[in-house]
Design a protein around this motif. Structure first.
Motif, PDB file in Angstrom:
ATOM      1  N   UNK A  35      19.453  25.017 -10.223  1.00 32.69           N
ATOM      2  CA  UNK A  35      18.407  26.046 -10.377  1.00 32.69           C
ATOM      3  C   UNK A  35      17.231  25.896  -9.420  1.00 32.69           C
ATOM      4  N   UNK A  36      17.105  24.756  -8.750  1.00 32.75           N
ATOM      5  CA  UNK A  36      16.021  24.530  -7.797  1.00 32.75           C
ATOM      6  C   UNK A  36      16.434  24.836  -6.362  1.00 32.75           C
ATOM      7  N   UNK A  37      17.688  25.241  -6.169  1.00 33.46           N
ATOM      8  CA  UNK A  37      18.197  25.491  -4.833  1.00 33.46           C
ATOM      9  C   UNK A  37      18.724  24.246  -4.154  1.00 33.46           C
ATOM     10  N   UNK A  38      18.891  23.155  -4.901  1.00 37.79           N
ATOM     11  CA  UNK A  38      19.418  21.918  -4.326  1.00 37.79           C
ATOM     12  C   UNK A  38      20.924  22.051  -4.185  1.00 37.79           C
ATOM     13  N   UNK A  39      21.471  21.827  -2.994  1.00 31.91           N
ATOM     14  CA  UNK A  39      22.913  21.949  -2.781  1.00 31.91           C
ATOM     15  C   UNK A  39      23.670  20.822  -3.486  1.00 31.91           C
ATOM     16  N   UNK A  40      24.717  21.198  -4.220  1.00 32.12           N
ATOM     17  CA  UNK A  40      25.544  20.244  -4.943  1.00 32.12           C
ATOM     18  C   UNK A  40      27.011  20.470  -4.611  1.00 32.12           C
ATOM     19  N   UNK A  41      27.811  19.438  -4.858  1.00 29.32           N
ATOM     20  CA  UNK A  41      29.249  19.496  -4.613  1.00 29.32           C
ATOM     21  C   UNK A  41      29.938  18.745  -5.748  1.00 29.32           C
ATOM     22  N   UNK A  42      31.075  19.242  -6.165  1.00 25.48           N
ATOM     23  CA  UNK A  42      31.960  18.470  -7.033  1.00 25.48           C
ATOM     24  C   UNK A  42      33.200  18.221  -6.198  1.00 25.48           C
ATOM     25  N   UNK A  43      33.600  16.946  -6.093  1.00 26.10           N
ATOM     26  CA  UNK A  43      34.661  16.567  -5.166  1.00 26.10           C
ATOM     27  C   UNK A  43      35.637  15.598  -5.822  1.00 26.10           C
TER      28      UNK A  43
END
Length: 180
Positions: free
Chosen positions: A142-150
């Motif tokens: 929600x803060x615009x922080x890029x995330x990945x699930x890998x």
């Protein structure tokens, strides 16, 4: 990894995302009354920690007026012993991205569907068959922080004949890699 700290805009929204949607367990909370780091230009408002597994923690910190550049430093008012030269960033910054690990391709599929069900825009599953690397989905908190699930999905038969030398593609590696 010990911990990774992300700067967030709204701690409540962030907790709901990381705990309720991503499923991380909240293990510690702090606020400015028990973490006095008032520096000129910003104040730490809240600092929450989540268990990421394997002993690693995700730290979310909500800081008033969090913006700035890496070269913007000043003498530390508190905690000067923590930082080289006793200097701290005037305004903290965000990092590039955080990748959460899951064991299998099926878990990537589940997380992608789960994120979509919660209104999170997410990429298609990116499979890197040609380079024997991770399968991933990318999205933003929600803060615009890029995330990945890998996942490396080590149960996939492609790993049976894997040659680790395939991951060294740089034809002109930096001196540290060349042993210089």
């Amino acid at each position: 990894m010990n911990h990774l700290q992300l700067i967030v805009d709204d701690m409540d929204t962030s907790v709901r995302f990381y705990r309720d949607i991503l499923g991380l367990r909240l293990v510690r909370t702090r606020d400015k009354s028990n973490y006095p780091t008032q520096r000129r230009g910003f104040n730490m408002l809240k600092n929450y920690f989540f268990d990421m597994g394997n002993g690693g923690l995700l730290s979310l910190v909500q800081i008033e007026k969090a913006e700035g550049r890496a070269e913007d430093t000043e003498p530390a008012v508190t905690g000067s012993w923590l930082w080289p030269g006793g200097r701290v960033a005037r305004q903290p910054r965000k990092m590039d991205h955080l990748a959460f690990d899951v064991e299998t391709h099926e878990e990537i599929v589940w997380f992608r569907d789960h994120l979509i069900e919660h209104g999170v825009e997410v990429t298609d599953i990116i499979v890197r068959e040609h380079e024997y690397f991770v399968e991933s989905v990318y999205f933003y908190d929600p803060n615009g922080i890029p995330l990945e699930i890998a996942t490396f999905d080590r149960g996939n038969p492609r790993w049976e004949d894997f040659d680790p030398g395939l991951w060294f593609w740089d034809t002109d590696p930096v001196p540290a890699v060349r042993g210089e």
